[in-house]
Write an enzyme that holds these catalytic residues in place. Sequence first.
Site, short mmCIF file in Angstrom:
data_model
loop_
_atom_site.label_atom_id
_atom_site.label_comp_id
_atom_site.label_asym_id
_atom_site.label_seq_id
_atom_site.Cartn_x
_atom_site.Cartn_y
_atom_site.Cartn_z
N PHE A 149 0.53 -1.43 -0.06
CA PHE A 149 0.17 0.28 -0.25
C PHE A 149 0.94 0.70 0.07
O PHE A 149 0.00 2.38 -0.27
CB PHE A 149 -0.73 0.51 1.39
CG PHE A 149 -0.09 0.21 2.52
CD1 PHE A 149 0.01 1.13 2.51
CD2 PHE A 149 -0.33 -1.27 3.54
CE1 PHE A 149 0.95 1.66 4.21
CE2 PHE A 149 0.88 -0.63 4.71
CZ PHE A 149 0.96 0.37 5.04
N LYS A 174 -1.31 -7.10 -8.93
CA LYS A 174 -2.80 -7.17 -7.60
C LYS A 174 -2.46 -5.88 -7.38
O LYS A 174 -0.86 -5.70 -5.93
CB LYS A 174 -2.42 -8.18 -6.84
CG LYS A 174 -2.71 -8.33 -5.82
CD LYS A 174 -3.26 -9.43 -4.95
CE LYS A 174 -3.70 -9.29 -3.24
NZ LYS A 174 -3.52 -8.37 -2.89
N CYS A 282 10.28 1.20 3.23
CA CYS A 282 11.30 0.17 4.08
C CYS A 282 12.54 1.15 4.05
O CYS A 282 13.45 -0.15 4.12
CB CYS A 282 10.97 -0.75 2.78
SG CYS A 282 11.60 -1.01 0.88
N GLU A 383 10.44 -4.28 12.71
CA GLU A 383 9.92 -3.36 11.61
C GLU A 383 8.60 -2.88 12.12
O GLU A 383 6.98 -3.81 11.91
CB GLU A 383 9.78 -3.80 10.84
CG GLU A 383 8.62 -1.74 9.46
CD GLU A 383 9.29 -2.70 8.14
OE1 GLU A 383 9.58 -2.14 6.64
OE2 GLU A 383 7.93 -4.19 7.63
#
Length: 500
Positions: A149, A174, A282, A383
């Site tokens: 997202f 996707k 990230c 994370e």
Amino acid sequence: MEKLKYFAGGKFIESKTDKYNEVVNPSTGEVTALVPCCTKEEIEEVIAIAKEAYKTWSKVPVLKRVQVLYKLRELIEEHMDELTYLVAEEHGKVWNEAAGDVLKAKEGTELACSAPSLMMGESIMNASSGYDTVLYRESLGVFAGIIPFNFPAMIPMGWMTPMCVATGNCMILKAASFTPRTALRFAELYKEAGLPDGVLNIVTCTRDEAELFLTHPDIRGVSFVGTTGVGKHIYSVAAAHGKRVQALCEAKNHALVLRDAPIDRTAAGIMNSAFGCAGERCMALPVVVAEEDIADKLVAKLVELSKNLKVGPAYDKTSKLGPVVNKKHMERILSWIQTGIDEGAQLVLDGRNVKVEGYENGYYIGPTIFDHVTEDMTIGTREIFGPVLCIKRVKTFEEGLAVMNNNPFANGSVIFTQNGYFAREFAARTHGGMVGVNVGIPVPVGIFPFSGHKDSFFGDLHTLGKDGMRFYTESKCVTSHWFTEEEKTSTEVSTWDGTI
């Protein structure tokens, strides 16, 4: 309420599903659209459409294929504000960050325009007496891209689609159910740019339906960005079914700040890295490893700068920190903050309960800073994907490097120093795949690969750069021999065995 459709064969199609997910504007908390969960049968139909389109598209000369991308680049520039607003509205990035997301899609498009040069093979005349060998790079077929997202423009339309279609393949994306509208809008722009129907297709579905991409015989490769657990699953299953895989996964990037680093400039670089995109990337910088001699000064400066960071709606151009993507993710981040408190970390700046006037239902978390985070605390090793910064204190360079390399993730790593020796040692010995020296976000430009290591990546060929081109192509070696006049009438066959 807009009910979104999926995109296949060059048109938008209403799904037969009875399952829809909500698309929310995180700045306001309002539902803006409903996105379908496509059925397994619909996914199979889309794969068949892409397979059929590949038969024609793969035969189009590469110089003609990239003309579509040249036109797309113009359309991205023409619709820059529209695309920026769309990213800001559906994801929550503030204006400049949303614009950067779109510009990174343009950068990947520009890289793919060089496919004619990147796909050029190699050759040698007289590899063996009378034999010539040429290496060609060819397309493979249909690829699947599974999108997270957090970068609705850059990842599908910068990392995946451009190089895939430029090299003669077809792509099925996707899209993330949280942020699908940007990708769908790009599909319209690709069609306007002249991409033939069926070459690019976009679906939305759950992991159950997406599992088909990992096993279907007509899918040649899978490109994934997301969590490490899912990435390992995709890598193992898809590879076991003979597919190429690049799985870009979680990170816990660390920065080592040495005692000679200029505090003001270093703190400013950390701020941008740690809190940009609300930490939902990230290549965020959620951990700073500081030498004890300067740790107090650094923490004080970070707190000072963070308190002046304006939290506000994404599309307000004065906002410096926007909302996180949705309520569920906000609650997850708040849970992590409580975990840090429970583990004994010192909360020096609390971003909970921040309110934005007029946007009280938005999903806002202010800058949050933990000091004295130790290696036994999960908040400093896992994370979080939010605007939470952890400070770890060390006595020396060697101790700091060991702390960083002990982490299972290795996307990026950074050092702030004016000492050339330590900078060189760090670059050589850090486990991070992308390294910054006084650079808070060490993401290289697109001509280089996005090269995470360890549990941050599974596969052999990274995205972007020459790796990206190689992922979407395979090599074919052709060895030729032409008969001499004497050979034409000879019954003796000289067998090519590759020897000199």
